[in-house]
Motif scaffolding. Structure first.
Motif, short mmCIF file in Angstrom:
data_model
loop_
_atom_site.label_atom_id
_atom_site.label_comp_id
_atom_site.label_asym_id
_atom_site.label_seq_id
_atom_site.Cartn_x
_atom_site.Cartn_y
_atom_site.Cartn_z
N UNK A 71 0.80 -1.25 0.22
CA UNK A 71 0.15 0.03 -0.07
C UNK A 71 0.95 1.18 0.06
N UNK A 72 0.12 2.34 -0.16
CA UNK A 72 0.97 3.56 -0.70
C UNK A 72 0.71 4.58 0.59
N UNK A 73 1.52 5.19 1.09
CA UNK A 73 1.48 6.24 2.20
C UNK A 73 0.76 5.66 3.41
N UNK A 74 -0.24 6.38 4.00
CA UNK A 74 -1.08 5.82 5.14
C UNK A 74 -2.34 5.26 4.71
N UNK A 75 -2.55 5.15 3.62
CA UNK A 75 -3.77 4.35 3.09
C UNK A 75 -4.00 2.95 2.71
N UNK A 76 -4.39 1.89 3.82
CA UNK A 76 -4.38 0.59 3.35
C UNK A 76 -5.46 0.47 2.54
N UNK A 77 -6.57 1.39 2.32
CA UNK A 77 -7.63 1.13 1.47
C UNK A 77 -7.12 1.14 -0.07
N UNK A 78 -5.88 1.77 -0.22
CA UNK A 78 -5.41 2.01 -1.50
C UNK A 78 -4.27 0.84 -1.91
N UNK A 79 -4.45 -0.30 -1.99
CA UNK A 79 -3.67 -1.45 -1.93
C UNK A 79 -3.69 -2.33 -3.08
N UNK A 80 -2.51 -3.30 -2.97
CA UNK A 80 -2.50 -4.40 -4.10
C UNK A 80 -2.24 -5.51 -3.37
N UNK A 81 -2.97 -6.66 -3.65
CA UNK A 81 -2.98 -7.86 -2.84
C UNK A 81 -2.82 -9.16 -3.49
N UNK A 131 2.12 -1.66 -9.79
CA UNK A 131 2.35 -0.31 -9.97
C UNK A 131 1.15 0.79 -9.45
N UNK A 132 1.47 1.69 -8.84
CA UNK A 132 0.37 2.93 -8.48
C UNK A 132 0.74 4.00 -9.28
N UNK A 133 -0.43 4.74 -9.30
CA UNK A 133 -0.48 6.21 -9.94
C UNK A 133 0.47 6.98 -8.80
N UNK A 134 1.22 7.80 -9.48
CA UNK A 134 2.25 8.72 -8.59
C UNK A 134 1.36 9.57 -7.89
N UNK A 135 0.34 10.01 -8.22
CA UNK A 135 -0.26 11.42 -7.67
C UNK A 135 0.64 12.65 -7.65
N UNK A 136 0.32 13.20 -6.70
CA UNK A 136 1.01 14.78 -6.44
C UNK A 136 1.17 14.75 -4.83
N UNK A 137 1.93 16.02 -4.58
CA UNK A 137 2.28 16.08 -3.17
C UNK A 137 1.13 16.65 -2.63
N UNK A 152 5.90 11.13 -11.63
CA UNK A 152 6.62 10.00 -11.06
C UNK A 152 7.46 10.90 -10.06
N UNK A 153 7.68 11.94 -10.00
CA UNK A 153 8.83 12.71 -9.11
C UNK A 153 8.26 12.81 -7.61
N UNK A 154 7.01 12.52 -7.42
CA UNK A 154 6.18 12.75 -6.36
C UNK A 154 6.70 11.91 -5.28
N UNK A 155 6.98 12.25 -4.27
CA UNK A 155 7.40 11.56 -2.83
C UNK A 155 6.18 10.83 -2.25
N UNK A 156 6.30 9.57 -2.53
CA UNK A 156 5.27 8.73 -1.73
C UNK A 156 6.37 7.53 -0.89
N UNK A 157 5.39 6.96 0.10
CA UNK A 157 6.09 5.84 0.98
C UNK A 157 5.43 4.77 0.70
N UNK A 158 5.92 3.48 0.42
CA UNK A 158 5.28 2.38 0.11
C UNK A 158 5.51 1.39 1.26
N UNK A 159 4.65 0.50 1.77
CA UNK A 159 4.92 -0.51 2.65
C UNK A 159 4.37 -1.62 2.12
#
Length: 413
Positions: A198-208, A229-235, A378-385
């Motif tokens: 999942x991306x950032x703090x959002x478990x709802x947006x995940x790949x399983x 792959x995840x859409x990179x989004x924006x800050x 693609x440059x957006x800073x995201x954290x993935x877990x």
């Protein structure tokens, strides 16, 4: 007839046990729900077995209502676990939450509740997926929150790559990782290992649905492209009202009515802009009153006025403002409505004072689009877990045996 009734009962029990359980969203009087490991700054409900999980929330009715809690374990896919409660809890849940205090020196009266696990009544003894339910004295669920308990029994290495698909090389980020056991080996890993990404703090947006592609020694390798792959989004946008009467670069003006009203500067669609680095906390929020000793009970609630300038035709889309502050909830409280007079989309939300990240998303035909307003860069800073689950041969529940994380600030081709 007796046989028929028995079979029907068994089928009903099987169907109920195989149903996916979702979180119950809180009513309007419950605000600022925070569930995280006590010593962690990340607002992700991941807790290491044996560490302390803390739940905090406010009731703006301020009437010192009675709330209770219960804890249930779930499988990887959030269907109920086959374990009995005594197998994953030591002690008793379904206890009264006794740690609460009323707000102090605030215009908005509220009761602040706090619960720590483990406590003198209950302790979690096994890893896995869990849901904590908060219910009232009529045994009605008020809200529920998911969390995950893990152990470090596997090493998880994570890297963030740009997409190899030339159509998405500028707009997607790919999570590649490997898993290796610390001591033993994995039995039949393609069947027994499952992963949550999942991306950032959002478990709802995940790949399983990722399976290991191949092995190198005892390492399971996951080198997917589009599948991971995840859409990179924006800050994220942000506002900071820790000084509730002061101005800053995000607050346009402040008014005192029944409560303080903070009017933010109008945001605009960034979909067609070039990427601009803007440090954020990946959707999180920090409760804080600059002039308080204890922000938990001295931070006030303010009416935050969001406004969005968007000249594109949104068609049947609905626009929402989301972040950890509202648990990424899409409802009437987070929806923006078009204001004919100003030509802007507007929303007013009651939010506790502090530093808050937020973003705008659209919803159409039950499909969420994170990029219609903000675009993808693609440059957006995201954290993935990456969270790793393992069910050995003959086991009756999914263990969580490790996790790894990485930031896209170190993205590579």
């Amino acid at each position: 007839m007796r046989l028929f009734l028995t079979i029907t009962s068994l089928l009903t029990a099987f169907i109920c046990s195989s149903q996916v359980t979702n979180e119950v969203n809180p009513p309007e009087n419950i605000k600022t729900i925070i569930l995280q490991e006590l010593t962690s700054e990340r607002q992700i409900p991941l807790i290491k077995l044996g560490k302390t999980l803390t739940l905090k929330f406010d009731d703006i009715n301020g009437d010192e209502a009675d709330y209770y809690y219960r804890i249930n374990q779930y499988n990887f896919d959030w269907t109920p676990s086959a374990l009995m409660k005594s197998e994953y809890l030591r002690g008793m849940d379904e206890q009264h939450i006794q740690d609460y205090v009323n707000s102090y020196n605030t215009l908005q009266i509220y009761s602040h509740f706090r619960l720590s696990i483990p406590n003198e009544n209950v302790r979690i003894t096994k890893t896995g997926n869990y849901i904590i339910e908060i219910y009232d004295d009529e045994d009605e669920i008020v809200f529920s929150k998911k969390f995950i308990v893990y152990q470090d029994r596997a090493n998880v290495g994570v890297e963030i790559k740009r997409s190899r698909d030339l159509n998405h090389i500028e707009s997607k980020q790919v999570v590649q990782f490997h898993i290796s056991p610390q001591n033993n080996f994995f039995n039949n890993p393609k069947q027994n290992i499952k992963t949550l990404v999942f991306k950032n703090n959002n478990i709802k947006n995940s790949i399983t649905n990722l399976k290991p592609q191949y092995t190198i020694g005892n390492k399971l390798m996951y080198r997917y492209d589009q599948e991971a792959s995840f859409w990179a989004g924006n800050e994220y946008f942000y506002f900071d009202n820790k000084d509730i009467r002061g101005g800053n670069i995000s607050l346009r003006r402040t008014e005192l009515k029944d409560l303080y009203h903070n009017y933010l500067y109008t945001n605009r669609s960034r979909r067609h802009d070039t990427y601009t680095y803007n440090p954020d906390i990946n959707g999180g929020f920090v409760v804080r009153n600059l002039n308080a000793d204890n922000s938990n009970i001295e931070a006030d609630y303010t009416q935050i006025h969001f406004s969005l300038e968007n000249f594109e035709n949104i068609g049947s889309r609905k626009i929402y403002v989301i972040g950890n502050f509202n648990n990424y909830q899409l409802d009437k409280n987070s929806e923006l409505k078009f204001d004919q007079e100003s030509g802007l989309y507007k929303n007013t939300s009651l939010i506790k004072q502090g530093f808050v990240n937020y973003k705008f998303i659209t919803l159409t035909n039950n499909k969420i689009d994170h990029s219609f307003i903000d675009g993808n860069f693609y440059q957006t800073e995201n954290e993935y877990t990456v969270v790793v689950y393992y069910r050995d041969i003959g086991a009756r529940y999914d263990q969580v045996i490790g996790l790894g994380s990485a930031s896209s600030i170190n993205i590579s081709n």
